[in-house]
Design a protein around this motif. Structure first.
Motif, short mmCIF file in Angstrom:
data_model
loop_
_atom_site.label_atom_id
_atom_site.label_comp_id
_atom_site.label_asym_id
_atom_site.label_seq_id
_atom_site.Cartn_x
_atom_site.Cartn_y
_atom_site.Cartn_z
N HIS A 83 0.86 -1.19 0.00
CA HIS A 83 0.00 0.00 0.00
C HIS A 83 0.89 1.23 0.00
O HIS A 83 2.12 1.12 0.10
CB HIS A 83 -0.97 0.01 1.18
CG HIS A 83 -0.33 0.08 2.55
ND1 HIS A 83 0.53 -0.88 3.02
CD2 HIS A 83 -0.43 1.00 3.54
CE1 HIS A 83 0.91 -0.57 4.25
NE2 HIS A 83 0.36 0.59 4.58
N ASP A 89 5.89 4.47 4.90
CA ASP A 89 6.81 3.46 5.43
C ASP A 89 6.82 2.18 4.60
O ASP A 89 7.53 1.23 4.94
CB ASP A 89 6.48 3.14 6.90
CG ASP A 89 5.03 2.73 7.14
OD1 ASP A 89 4.14 3.30 6.48
OD2 ASP A 89 4.79 1.84 7.96
N HIS A 90 6.09 2.19 3.49
CA HIS A 90 6.07 1.03 2.60
C HIS A 90 6.57 1.34 1.19
O HIS A 90 6.72 0.43 0.39
CB HIS A 90 4.67 0.41 2.57
CG HIS A 90 4.24 -0.09 3.91
ND1 HIS A 90 4.27 -1.43 4.27
CD2 HIS A 90 3.83 0.58 5.02
CE1 HIS A 90 3.88 -1.55 5.53
NE2 HIS A 90 3.60 -0.35 6.01
N ASP A 111 -0.12 -3.94 6.33
CA ASP A 111 -0.72 -3.58 7.60
C ASP A 111 -2.22 -3.89 7.54
O ASP A 111 -2.88 -3.58 6.55
CB ASP A 111 -0.55 -2.08 7.86
CG ASP A 111 0.91 -1.66 7.87
OD1 ASP A 111 1.77 -2.54 7.80
OD2 ASP A 111 1.16 -0.44 7.93
N HIS A 158 7.26 -5.13 11.25
CA HIS A 158 6.55 -3.85 11.38
C HIS A 158 6.33 -3.51 12.86
O HIS A 158 5.30 -3.02 13.25
CB HIS A 158 5.22 -3.92 10.61
CG HIS A 158 4.64 -2.58 10.26
ND1 HIS A 158 3.81 -1.88 11.10
CD2 HIS A 158 4.73 -1.83 9.14
CE1 HIS A 158 3.43 -0.76 10.51
NE2 HIS A 158 3.97 -0.70 9.34
#
Ligand SMILES: [Zn+2]
Length: 265
Positions: free
Chosen positions: A66, A70-71, A170, A222
């Motif tokens: 997504h 942070d991805h 997530d 994570h």
């Protein structure tokens, strides 16, 4: 004898929304023989990949779960590095969830980085479709709820001998994720927060998903320091006593073997 389809998972970045001194944010490296692809590329990940001398000039693809920063934050410097340092000529395949290609274009425009689009081959992977070939793996996706704006793709990556890795993004507690990850050799999933919080998992909630999915083993990622310690691991293990589970460490490499054949019925 080394199998040309030898499958290895490496945790490049196990931290959540910000890096620590030693932990990049979300990034997972999948090696199949001499082929390499990445799932997620959060900030700090590019430096960790370079420190490990990852073959960034010949990546098969980058799959993004997504578009939270942070991805994917290090996608932009990766593309610039490939173009201007490594002289890569072929566009880098980049896969995003359904509906998120336009969102990525908007983000790149805001960053004055629209040139990145000239050097990637951007596609969306819709959840629920038959397997799509991405480099050396066949990929399927399931869409999981995350925030008010974004859903997340978890990816199921299968190599030719049937060995399967599932990497989730997530999400909160989910019935869809265990069904999707059922019987994978390795399930990688988040365990972000100590107490329930919408859109994320606690170690206990992650353990419950592992227990329902029954993968060969599971890695939690994570997570924020000092989470990921013995107390949190005990909570996760209590929820899935029959599946090996651990917090992924930065740079940890996990050879993934086919699961022993089981007799139907
Ligand atoms: Zn995240």
């Amino acid at each position: 004898v080394t199998s040309t389809t030898a499958l290895t998972y490496t945790c490049v970045g196990p931290s959540c929304a910000w890096p620590t001194a030693t932990r990049a944010t979300s990034c997972h490296r999948i090696d199949v023989g001499d082929r390499t692809l990445l799932v997620d590329l959060g900030h700090g990940a590019l430096q960790a990949l370079r420190a490990a001398e990852a073959p960034l000039e010949r990546l098969d693809a980058v799959l993004l779960t997504h578009l939270h920063l942070d991805h994917w934050a290090d996608l932009v410097p990766l593309v610039w590095m490939r173009r201007f340092e490594l002289g890569a000529s072929a566009p880098l395949p980049v896969v995003v969830p359904e509906g998120q290609a336009a969102r990525l274009r908007t983000a790149l425009e805001a960053l004055d980085a629209l040139d990145v689009l000239d050097w990637i081959a951007l596609t969306e992977l819709q959840a629920g479709l038959p397997p799509t070939g991405v480099g050396p793996v066949a990929v399927t996706a399931v869409a999981l709820p995350h925030s008010a704006v974004l859903t997340v793709n978890a990816y199921r990556l299968q190599v030719a001998d049937g060995t399967t890795i599932v990497v989730s993004g997530d999400c909160g507690p989910s019935d869809a994720l265990p069904a999707f990850a059922r019987d994978a050799a390795l399930l990688v999933l988040e365990a972000t927060v100590p107490e329930p919080l919408a859109g994320h998992l606690t170690p206990g909630e992650a353990g419950a998903i592992v227990a329902a999915a029954q993968p060969g083993r599971a890695l939690l990622c994570h997570y924020l320091e000092p989470l990921g310690g013995p107390a949190e691991l005990a909570i996760a293990r209590a929820a899935c006593p029959d599946v090996p589970i651990a917090f992924a460490q930065p740079g940890e490499r996990v050879p993934v073997a086919p699961r022993p054949a089981t007799t139907p019925g």
